[in-house]
Design an enzyme around this catalytic site. Structure first.
Site, mmCIF file in Angstrom:
data_model
loop_
_atom_site.group_PDB
_atom_site.id
_atom_site.type_symbol
_atom_site.label_atom_id
_atom_site.label_comp_id
_atom_site.label_asym_id
_atom_site.label_seq_id
_atom_site.Cartn_x
_atom_site.Cartn_y
_atom_site.Cartn_z
ATOM 1 N N SER A 187 -58.678 14.426 13.675
ATOM 2 C CA SER A 187 -58.840 15.662 12.912
ATOM 3 C C SER A 187 -60.229 16.241 13.148
ATOM 4 C CB SER A 187 -58.663 15.372 11.423
ATOM 5 O OG SER A 187 -59.767 14.615 10.966
ATOM 6 N N LYS A 188 -60.377 17.481 12.724
ATOM 7 C CA LYS A 188 -61.672 18.148 12.829
ATOM 8 C C LYS A 188 -62.732 17.325 12.094
ATOM 9 C CE LYS A 188 -62.993 21.899 10.359
ATOM 10 N NZ LYS A 188 -64.389 21.608 10.100
ATOM 11 N N ARG A 189 -62.316 16.743 10.981
ATOM 12 C CA ARG A 189 -63.250 15.925 10.197
ATOM 13 C C ARG A 189 -63.763 14.722 10.980
ATOM 14 N NH1 ARG A 189 -59.923 16.914 6.171
ATOM 15 N NH2 ARG A 189 -58.875 14.910 6.434
#
Ligand code: GLU
Length: 504
Positions: free
Chosen positions: A259-261
């Site tokens: 994920s972007k996270r």
């Protein structure tokens, strides 16, 4: 006659494009081009609540940067225009009505308050074959009530999921996949505002746009039974595309989808290009801005889930089009490895023609305040340092000193071993170089070594101070290559400048 290959990438314009999304584009593109087919981009923007301004433009720009240009899209036009679902609104309602008429769907009048209350009352409430009998819909209300409500209240259309049936289909990557319909809820097909949901729109448009193969991320697999039943219920089964659910790109550590996270946490990009959220104005870094070449980005994405059956890892897009095969796409997810991604870029930078790197490198220099006016020098510098660069910004570190004097000189690295003999050597070197009529790498090195010998000094002990004088630190290509390129005046000036610093 077999159907013409037509594939589509169908993003919802909700933000930046994740590298998994670009890989879906790539596999679509490779499959289309390999089979002489068409690659279509259709914007799935029926969920107005999730719509984000600028996202469509960003997606199309990303595809352009990657060299994966569609044949048909909102930007390129095409015979099945419009390619934005919000502009195709008029197409969908009739199919929802047809499904209701044929008994495959029903009207549901439950208000959002009623649904909210249900969700509070029943944990994990699902509107499905087990609960629909207790709700407000055209299956539970009388004909008259339904007629009355259709004109007086907002309503949605829901699919009437058949009870206990097994839906089986062949996925190009996973082989035979089956689902029992008891596990699937009665998805909304048409919303109260008359807009279709994704489920109805994707089926109608894949049909109307004559899509032959539908590639999408594995996260859509649970929706497949709904889509397959819709194809059947609408009487289009014979035209249904072949499905291919692509494996996920996984976190480098632990399990689950990257994920972007994860990117923020581990310090690497996950989006293709920089994305600025128009609401928060927060910018998320992209591979492009980190200094990846589009060729390397495409290459590394292809290898996340595919190989050609050998150890070969470097492929141009053209070679990928030739060699790609669905049979060799892995079923399992591929772990993303940023170090490996950088390795691809390094290989691509090393292997690229100087000319093709020029504009990207120039931009990097300019971003860092280094003005490039001499393009011949730029080309020479790129040729000299490209083997040392992994990402485009590395050219700035490896090459700024060709265009401007170093900002700082690491005098501390020279001082401990500095003595009068060395001082004398460099003073004489200035004189020798000033008198030099030839300014070629070979002659500069020869003079340097002869002078060292005359002073009974080892050239090896003088090379590091010389490097620091020219570039400011312990890096860069061969020192004589540097001196040759920056020229006589500048070489002499830099030696003098450092001698001055050492003295004080
Ligand atoms: N609109 C869906 C998405 O945002 C497309 C899924 C599909 O390709 O069917 O990914």
């Amino acid at each position: 006659m077999s159907k013409k290959v037509r594939v589509r990438f169908a993003p919802s314009p909700t933000g930046g494009l994740h590298l998994g999304g670009v890989r879906t584009v790539l596999f679509n593109y490779l499959f289309a081009k390999q089979n002489g087919g068409d690659f279509i981009v259709r914007i799935e923007d029926t969920d107005q609540g999730r719509f984000v301004a600028g996202a469509e433009e960003y997606i199309l720009n990303t595809l352009k940067w990657c060299g994966l240009e569609p044949d048909e899209s909102p930007l390129h036009g095409g015979p099945y225009a419009p390619y934005r679902q919000s502009e195709r609104k008029a197409n969908y309602k009739q199919y929802a009505e047809q499904l209701v008429h044929d008994g495959y769907a029903y009207y549901a009048f439950d208000t959002s308050e009623e649904l909210e209350a249900k969700r509070k009352e029943v944990p994990n409430f699902q509107y499905n074959q087990f609960t629909r009998g207790g709700m407000n819909n055209s299956l539970t209300l009388s004909k008259d009530e339904v007629q009355e409500k259709l004109v007086s209240t907002p309503y949605v259309v829901r699919i009437k999921m058949v009870e206990d049936e097994t839906v089986v289909f062949t996925d190009m990557i996973r082989g035979e996949v089956s689902f029992n319909t008891s596990q699937v809820d009665d998805k909304v097909l048409l919303k109260a505002d008359g807009m279709p949901t994704y489920h109805l729109a994707v089926v109608v448009d894949d049909y109307l746009m004559k899509i032959s193969h539908a590639f999408r991320g594995e996260e859509w697999l649970p929706s497949a039974p709904v889509h397959i039943l819709l194809w059947k219920y609408l009487g289009w089964e014979a035209d249904m595309p072949q499905w291919a659910h692509l494996p996920l790109i996984l976190k480098p550590d632990g399990n689950g989808k990257l994920s972007k996270r994860d990117g923020d946490r581990l310090g690497f990009p996950v989006f293709a290009m920089d994305w600025t959220d128009p609401k928060t104005l927060e910018t998320t870094i992209g591979f492009k801005e980190r200094g990846f070449l589009p060729e390397a980005f495409v290459n590394l994405l292809a290898m996340l889930g595919w190989n050609d059956g050998t150890d070969r890892e470097i492929f141009t897009l053209k070679e990928l089009v030739e060699k790609f095969s669905m049979e060799r796409v892995h079923k399992g997810g591929a772990k993303f490895d940023y170090e490996k991604a950088k390795w691809y870029n390094h290989e691509w930078i090393k292997g690229s023609e100087v000319e093709s790197l020029e504009s990207g490198v120039k931009t990097e220099f300019e971003k860092n305040g280094v003005v490039i006016t001499d393009h011949t020098l730029l080309a020479k510098v790129i040729g000299l340092v490209k083997d040392r660069c992994t990402l485009l910004p590395d050219f700035v570190q490896q090459g700024s000193f060709f265009f401007q004097s170093p900002d700082t000189i690491d005098v501390a690295a020279v001082k401990p071993k500095w003595d009068e003999k060395k001082n004398l050597f460099f003073t004489e070197l200035i004189r020798a170089y000033e008198l030099s009529t030839l300014w070629e790498v070979h002659d500069l090195e020869k003079e340097f070594k002869e002078l060292a010998a005359a002073n009974q000094l080892k050239p090896g002990d003088l090379m590091l101070p010389f490097r620091i004088m020219l570039v400011g630190g312990k890096f860069g290509p061969g020192v004589f290559d540097i001196a040759a390129l920056i020229g006589k005046g500048e070489t002499v000036r830099r030696i003098e400048h450092t001698l001055g610093l050492i003295e004080h």
